[in-house]
Each structure stands twice: as structure tokens, then as C-alpha cells.
Design a protein around this motif. Sequence first.
Motif, PDB file in Angstrom:
ATOM      1  N   ALA A 205     -31.539  10.939 -33.471  1.00  0.00           N
ATOM      2  CA  ALA A 205     -32.205  12.196 -33.198  1.00  0.00           C
ATOM      3  C   ALA A 205     -32.298  12.523 -31.714  1.00  0.00           C
ATOM      4  CB  ALA A 205     -33.548  12.520 -33.810  1.00  0.00           C
ATOM      5  N   ILE A 206     -32.749  11.460 -30.770  1.00  0.00           N
ATOM      6  CA  ILE A 206     -32.706  11.533 -29.354  1.00  0.00           C
ATOM      7  C   ILE A 206     -31.548  11.765 -28.846  1.00  0.00           C
ATOM      8  CG2 ILE A 206     -33.316  10.042 -27.321  1.00  0.00           C
ATOM      9  CD1 ILE A 206     -35.778   8.993 -28.926  1.00  0.00           C
ATOM     10  N   ALA A 207     -30.484  11.167 -29.287  1.00  0.00           N
ATOM     11  CA  ALA A 207     -29.208  11.360 -28.605  1.00  0.00           C
ATOM     12  C   ALA A 207     -28.586  12.765 -28.822  1.00  0.00           C
ATOM     13  CB  ALA A 207     -28.055  10.427 -29.338  1.00  0.00           C
ATOM     14  N   VAL A 208     -28.907  13.565 -29.765  1.00  0.00           N
ATOM     15  CA  VAL A 208     -28.420  15.035 -29.785  1.00  0.00           C
ATOM     16  C   VAL A 208     -28.996  15.586 -28.533  1.00  0.00           C
ATOM     17  CG1 VAL A 208     -28.730  17.226 -31.151  1.00  0.00           C
ATOM     18  CG2 VAL A 208     -28.437  14.922 -32.556  1.00  0.00           C
ATOM     19  N   PRO A 209     -30.158  15.939 -28.149  1.00  0.00           N
ATOM     20  CA  PRO A 209     -30.556  17.012 -27.004  1.00  0.00           C
ATOM     21  C   PRO A 209     -30.036  16.229 -25.871  1.00  0.00           C
ATOM     22  CG  PRO A 209     -32.654  15.585 -27.655  1.00  0.00           C
ATOM     23  CD  PRO A 209     -31.397  15.564 -28.792  1.00  0.00           C
ATOM     24  N   VAL A 210     -29.957  14.946 -25.804  1.00  0.00           N
ATOM     25  CA  VAL A 210     -29.147  14.244 -24.399  1.00  0.00           C
ATOM     26  C   VAL A 210     -27.822  14.770 -24.262  1.00  0.00           C
ATOM     27  CG1 VAL A 210     -28.610  11.951 -23.493  1.00  0.00           C
ATOM     28  CG2 VAL A 210     -30.791  12.368 -24.508  1.00  0.00           C
ATOM     29  N   VAL A 211     -27.099  14.629 -25.613  1.00  0.00           N
ATOM     30  CA  VAL A 211     -25.583  15.147 -25.467  1.00  0.00           C
ATOM     31  C   VAL A 211     -25.411  16.458 -25.226  1.00  0.00           C
ATOM     32  CG1 VAL A 211     -23.328  15.265 -26.850  1.00  0.00           C
ATOM     33  CG2 VAL A 211     -24.696  13.131 -26.843  1.00  0.00           C
ATOM     34  N   ALA A 212     -26.294  17.441 -25.716  1.00  0.00           N
ATOM     35  CA  ALA A 212     -26.235  18.646 -25.830  1.00  0.00           C
ATOM     36  C   ALA A 212     -26.644  19.068 -24.090  1.00  0.00           C
ATOM     37  CB  ALA A 212     -27.205  19.352 -26.571  1.00  0.00           C
ATOM     38  N   LEU A 213     -27.529  18.434 -23.495  1.00  0.00           N
ATOM     39  CA  LEU A 213     -27.961  18.616 -22.100  1.00  0.00           C
ATOM     40  C   LEU A 213     -26.733  18.105 -21.126  1.00  0.00           C
ATOM     41  CD1 LEU A 213     -30.146  19.367 -20.155  1.00  0.00           C
ATOM     42  CD2 LEU A 213     -30.987  17.123 -20.168  1.00  0.00           C
TER      43      LEU A 213
END
Length: 168
Positions: free
Chosen positions: A140-148
Motif C-alpha cells: 500500500a505504501i508503494a502505490v503513492p510512492v510510484v504515483a508520486l
Amino acid sequence: MTNETYRKTVNMTPIVASAAFAGGGLLILLSYGIRWLGTEPQDWRAGFWDEFVNFALTIIPLNMITLVGLVLSARLDWQDRPIRRTWMIAIWLYVANTVFTLGYFVPQNILLIWDSYTAEQASSIRATWLGLHGLRVIIAIAVPVVALLVVIGRAEAGSIAQRQAEQR
């Protein structure tokens, strides 16, 4: 709303919503989870439904908003292959987390709510649930990191293109 304002809004939606979703998962792991490990199995089982409803009503809408934002963002950048590829990584991380949730956590939660386990079995399930939930939080933490990273990469590409146009 201008096209650029729309794009920024759409792109920020999955970043903010998925970060909040990941934060909710982290909260469950570090607050509820720690308390659950120290709670007697019968007491934990008895209180699980109320706690489940509380955090489900909070994080499920965030998860749905994330999906909408990811799909709309990928659609906006569909013609730009490298950017599209990175949006698709974020989408696949989202899908992996959703499949993990629907395949393990939802059925397990239902069984726990229905008191399908003895107290001792529930205690073992609780430890497994929390361990796997830690993995789910990492995804779940990887999703906003990749989107950013997509948004930053797109902004940098735009800056380079703008400088090249100015030099001509």
C-alpha cells in the motif's frame, strides 16, 4: 477548470488517497495490531466486529478513490509510453493489494466475525493476519510512492521540453 488544473487534480487524487489508505493500514498494524497481540483471544474475538467496521468504513472509500484516480491518471497519460508504464505499475500494485485483501483478509475477517475458530485457533490466525497485513501495508505504501514518481517524472519531462522549446 483548465486542462492542466484537471490533470493536477486527477494526478494528486491517487497520491493523497492511497497515502491515506496506507496510513490507515499502518495505523491498524501499529495500534490495533499491537493491542490485539496483548489481548486474550476470547476478548479479541468478541471485539473484532466493532473494530473491523470502524476501520473498514474509513479505509474502503479511500481505496475506491485511489482506483478512480489511478485509472483517470493512466488514461490522461496513455499516449506517453514511459509514463503510462509507471502508472500501470501503480495500478498493478493496487490490484495486487486488492486481490490479497479479497482473497485472504475479507474471508478471514468473515470467519473471525462468525466465530468460526476456537479461541486458540483465533490467536494463531491473529498472528498470521497481522504478519500478512504488514506485507499489505508495504504494498500500500508503494502505490503513492510510484504515483508520486510518475508526477515528478512527468513534471521534469515537461520542464526539459519547455527549455528545449525556449532554446529554439
